[in-house]
Design a protein around this motif. Structure first.
Motif, mmCIF file in Angstrom:
data_model
loop_
_atom_site.group_PDB
_atom_site.id
_atom_site.type_symbol
_atom_site.label_atom_id
_atom_site.label_comp_id
_atom_site.label_asym_id
_atom_site.label_seq_id
_atom_site.Cartn_x
_atom_site.Cartn_y
_atom_site.Cartn_z
ATOM 1 N N GLN A 243 0.804 -1.223 0.000
ATOM 2 C CA GLN A 243 0.000 0.000 0.000
ATOM 3 C C GLN A 243 0.841 1.279 0.000
ATOM 4 O O GLN A 243 0.351 2.337 0.407
ATOM 5 N N GLN B 243 -4.523 6.223 -4.588
ATOM 6 C CA GLN B 243 -4.712 5.637 -3.255
ATOM 7 C C GLN B 243 -5.604 6.468 -2.349
ATOM 8 O O GLN B 243 -5.529 6.366 -1.128
ATOM 9 N N GLN C 243 -9.156 -0.009 2.097
ATOM 10 C CA GLN C 243 -7.761 0.442 2.058
ATOM 11 C C GLN C 243 -7.004 0.190 3.354
ATOM 12 O O GLN C 243 -6.006 0.845 3.627
#
Lengths: 316, 316, 316
Positions: A243, B243, C243
């Motif tokens: 991530q 993101q 996420q």
């Protein structure tokens, strides 16, 4: 494409001799068969030293043109550059290309989708559902797991492993902005190059370059969900934990270690052998090596720990 | 489905006249052929003004029912609503639909997976490995790159580009919770609508709405790994860097700029023309425009910079 | 494989009786037909109590070997272990396996890619473009949406839903590091187990274990872009918002709620019934339950709110 044709497509005038243009590039990397562009005064010296044969420029930069170069005068170079980039964008499908050339020792699943012009080396594997775009080159002993996507023109080295869901060579995020707030696409006509011995986890996205190449160097290892923007270079043997992301054109030296959910701004230069702890936010270039950094804003890890303990004391 | 059938499936009693129910919706958006639900006293005035013809309600709300409406009495409306949503969930595959209608000028790769009932406009492209669910509509001049997934019933406009790995119209994250800690799925029976001129990067996920539509408006551009939850609206020409994510039902005005790794909570209203720097965490609605925000908790960018310098001074 | 063959492949000597080795495992989980490894003095007591029949050890640990066990002496156990793991890595494709066994009531799209040895239960659905690796087991009433990837040997329970783009069972991120900075892959020979009633959103990545299993327990629900590293266990009915990520070998108890963009370090034990607000960063094990935590570094939510108000006061 002739420069005159470019000008005609942009509804603009060209000056100097007409010439054949093969592609576009930025001022410092352009070769003699390329069209470049100078956005404003800031780029006057790069313009003077550029090797491009033709330029998109605003009026105010005429005096900085290299001798005997041709040019197209633009009211808004940024917008004209975006429109011009579309002219050099390759077709996604090209049936005139040669059939894919695949080593006899490679295992290509019959349910993988391989376009024309592809080269695949000895003992490599491409699993079902993966898409290998036209003109992609894959080296030897490389494994492309199921449902990977590799866009046209990208290059994958030897002994690589690419896990499922990963997308290599999608367009970088590049737009020119009109005064009324619309965004004009800058076509991303470069590619992505993955060198040897690289492993890329599940569902990563490594964008192709606007011009030139996004480069993942030898021995790099990515965990899942790594985002690499256009024109980045990731140094040899660097490690990225899940991530994390890197903004456009940022370059990391070798053996950097980037922990989870970290992010780098665009256009940075990061020296080799640095470590970034989880959720680091790196917004400035780093010239020192063998350091450990933390936090956002970023600081040395020791300072960050000291800061956290001071912050905690605010509570008492 | 008849209201009586819904009640029977839920093992509950219905009151009033039986009627044909086409779908479910929340109190304020429900139409006269829809079933709605009121979770508790908080919703009494929305209930009074709802246009739905039938309701799931707890006993305490009987007095707030619109005149001549039918209702099902529930001990736990939230749980009953979740079970009822399943009754209106469409089949994923429906062979009774018409063959896909595809413009002759469109290029649909023979290795793309197109379900029945699909419409695809002029000059659009669908690359190998992409999945286009039943009843999806795709406009003209749109490019769906390889290995994209578009769930049933979603709508994609003209001149869009969708990059590989992206998933449009997967179920929003919605559950009702039992007293013993289990989660009952609220079926997501809405869709996702992508308007014209939108570009969506690699590996984004834009969920379908629970009821109605998740909407990405004209000219929006997404980088990679953008998460958009159910029932969001993203305003025209907004930009999202990699993101970042938006929680359910949050609405952004036009021309917002959202930098990397930022996130919005659910149920917010964000005014147009705002900018959010990297890793912003937005937990409250914003009514002002033309501002730059940073940090988590969020504050104006200038204040955030001042704060960072004060925090750094703690170290000295 | 015979222990003598392992030693030969590593160019190392083995001591004790030769024996048949079926796989590798860590000291505490290894069974009598497995090879284990002790990296250094820290592991001496785990070594003494291990049930493995053979070990990779450094010279200094010879005295701690269980009675009558065989061993291979290594200069660098970490590197030898990585090389040995490759010897036990299964082939991705194995045509000697039985044809997939699929319930007659299951709907397997003809455009799904199913390998040999697969088992699929009653009423389950596998949509187009999904990849089901060899020896995968899928229970009953489970829906695998389009373009999902499930690697070889993974197990999916009953009543599960897996959304598009998700990758289950890709290799965990594990490497041994040479003194000159290269990374040697530790082959991930375990699997991923998804228990019953689990829903996994779009584009999640749940890695397979190095040894043993990564386990997602009954009733867990994941939003989009969830990263679960190798050897994690996620407790029953836990919820993960988009996420978020969990580092290797971390175990969460049941009914934890993890809000968006949160992350857990590796090797943590998290007690059940805890809640983590958005962007929590959890770096230490938690033994208390029924608490709400926030921030990075993590603290109780109330303390975090108090801290934020104190920090804001720095500005005045």
């Amino acid at each position: 494409m002739q420069l005159s044709t470019v000008a005609k497509n942009l509804n603009l005038k060209f000056y100097g001799e007409d010439c054949e243009i093969l592609s576009m590039n930025d001022l410092s990397n352009a070769k003699s068969d390329e069209l470049s562009f100078a956005l404003g005064k800031k780029f006057s010296s790069s313009l003077e030293n550029s090797k491009a044969s033709a330029f998109l420029i605003p009026k105010e930069l005429i005096d900085y043109l290299p001798k005997s170069s041709s040019y197209i005068l633009c009211d808004d170079v940024s917008i004209s550059m975006a429109y011009a980039s579309k002219l050099f964008s390759p077709k996604l499908i090209d049936n005139s290309l040669k059939e894919a050339q695949i080593s006899k020792s490679a295992y290509i699943d019959s349910r993988a989708n391989i376009e024309k012009g592809v080269l695949i080396g000895d003992n490599s594997t491409v699993m079902a559902g993966s898409y290998i775009g036209k003109d992609v080159k894959i080296g030897s002993n490389t494994i492309i797991h199921a449902n990977v996507t590799i866009y046209h023109g990208c290059v994958i080295g030897d002994n690589c492993i690419v896990h499922s869901g990963t997308v290599i060579g999608a367009d970088g995020f590049g737009f020119s902005h009109t005064k009324t707030g619309e965004h004009i696409k800058i076509y991303q006509n470069g590619n992505t190059v993955i060198e040897d011995d690289v492993e890329i986890g599940a569902s990563c996205a490594i964008d192709r370059a606007a011009f030139g190449s996004t480069i993942i160097k030898k021995g790099v290892k990515f965990d899942n969900f790594i985002h690499i923007a256009h024109n980045c270079e990731i140094g040899e043997y660097s490690l990225f934990v899940a991530q994390s992301g890197v903004g456009g054109s940022t370059k990391l030296g070798r053996n950097c270690v980037v922990s989870g959910q970290s992010a780098f701004s665009d256009h940075l230069m990061i020296a080799p052998f640095n470590t970034f702890t989880a959720r680091s936010g790196i917004t400035k270039s780093i010239s020192q090596s063998h350091k450990v950094f933390s936090g956002y804003p970023l600081m040395e890890h020791r300072a960050w720990r000291r800061l956290q303990s001071k912050i905690t004391k605010l509570l008492s």
